[in-house]
Structure formats: structure tokens, C-alpha cells
Design a protein around this motif. Structure first.
Motif, short mmCIF file in Angstrom:
data_model
loop_
_atom_site.label_atom_id
_atom_site.label_comp_id
_atom_site.label_asym_id
_atom_site.label_seq_id
_atom_site.Cartn_x
_atom_site.Cartn_y
_atom_site.Cartn_z
N LEU A 5 0.84 -1.20 0.00
CA LEU A 5 0.00 0.00 0.00
C LEU A 5 0.87 1.25 0.00
N LEU A 8 2.43 1.72 -3.46
CA LEU A 8 1.46 2.21 -4.44
C LEU A 8 1.09 3.67 -4.19
N LEU A 9 1.00 4.07 -2.93
CA LEU A 9 0.75 5.47 -2.61
C LEU A 9 1.87 6.36 -3.13
N THR A 12 1.73 6.43 -7.04
CA THR A 12 0.57 7.21 -7.48
C THR A 12 0.84 8.70 -7.32
N TYR A 40 -1.27 2.97 -11.46
CA TYR A 40 -0.98 2.72 -10.05
C TYR A 40 -2.13 3.15 -9.14
N GLU A 41 -2.88 4.14 -9.56
CA GLU A 41 -4.06 4.54 -8.79
C GLU A 41 -5.08 3.42 -8.74
N LEU A 44 -3.77 0.76 -6.46
CA LEU A 44 -3.89 1.24 -5.08
C LEU A 44 -5.30 1.01 -4.53
N HIS A 47 -5.97 -2.72 -4.05
CA HIS A 47 -5.23 -3.26 -2.91
C HIS A 47 -5.84 -2.77 -1.60
N TYR A 48 -6.23 -1.51 -1.55
CA TYR A 48 -6.85 -0.96 -0.35
C TYR A 48 -8.10 -1.73 0.02
#
Length: 61
Positions: A5, A8-9, A12, A40-41, A44, A47-48
Motif C-alpha cells: 500500500l 502504491l501510494l 501514485t 498505479y491509482e 492502489l 489493494h486498499y
């Protein structure tokens, strides 16, 4: 924080910033970075929600 996470943050944010920077300078680079940002957003968000399903109280910790 979950390491994936966090990664990815970071990606992004980086690619979103670069896309915004090039928005009025060079349309080709703007689209290149925007497509990476969008990629990637999406990862993200997926995954979240996967993490939230595994731990519904994740945001309250």
C-alpha cells in the motif's frame, strides 16, 4: 502500514505530480505520466479494498 500500500501510494503520488507538471509543458510527457498515475491509482484502490476486506477495522487502528 502495509508495504505494498505504501509503495502504491508513493508511485501514485509521484506520477500524478509529474503528470500535473507536464500538463501545460509537453502533452506527450503529460500523457505518459498520467497513464502511469492511472495504472498505479487503480492498483492502489484494489489493494486498499482487499486489505479492508481482510481487516474491516483497518482505518480505526
Amino acid at each position: 502500514m502495509d508495504p505494498r500500500l505504501a509503495e502504491l501510494l508513493q508511485k501514485t503520488s509521484l506520477y500524478g505530480t509529474l503528470a500535473k507538471y507536464y500538463e501545460h509543458i509537453d502533452p506527450k510527457w503529460h500523457m505518459y505520466f498520467y497513464e502511469l498515475h492511472f495504472k498505479y491509482e487503480n492498483q492502489l484502490v484494489q489493494h486498499y479494498w482487499m486489505l479492508r476486506e481482510q481487516n474491516p477495522n483497518m482505518d480505526n487502528e
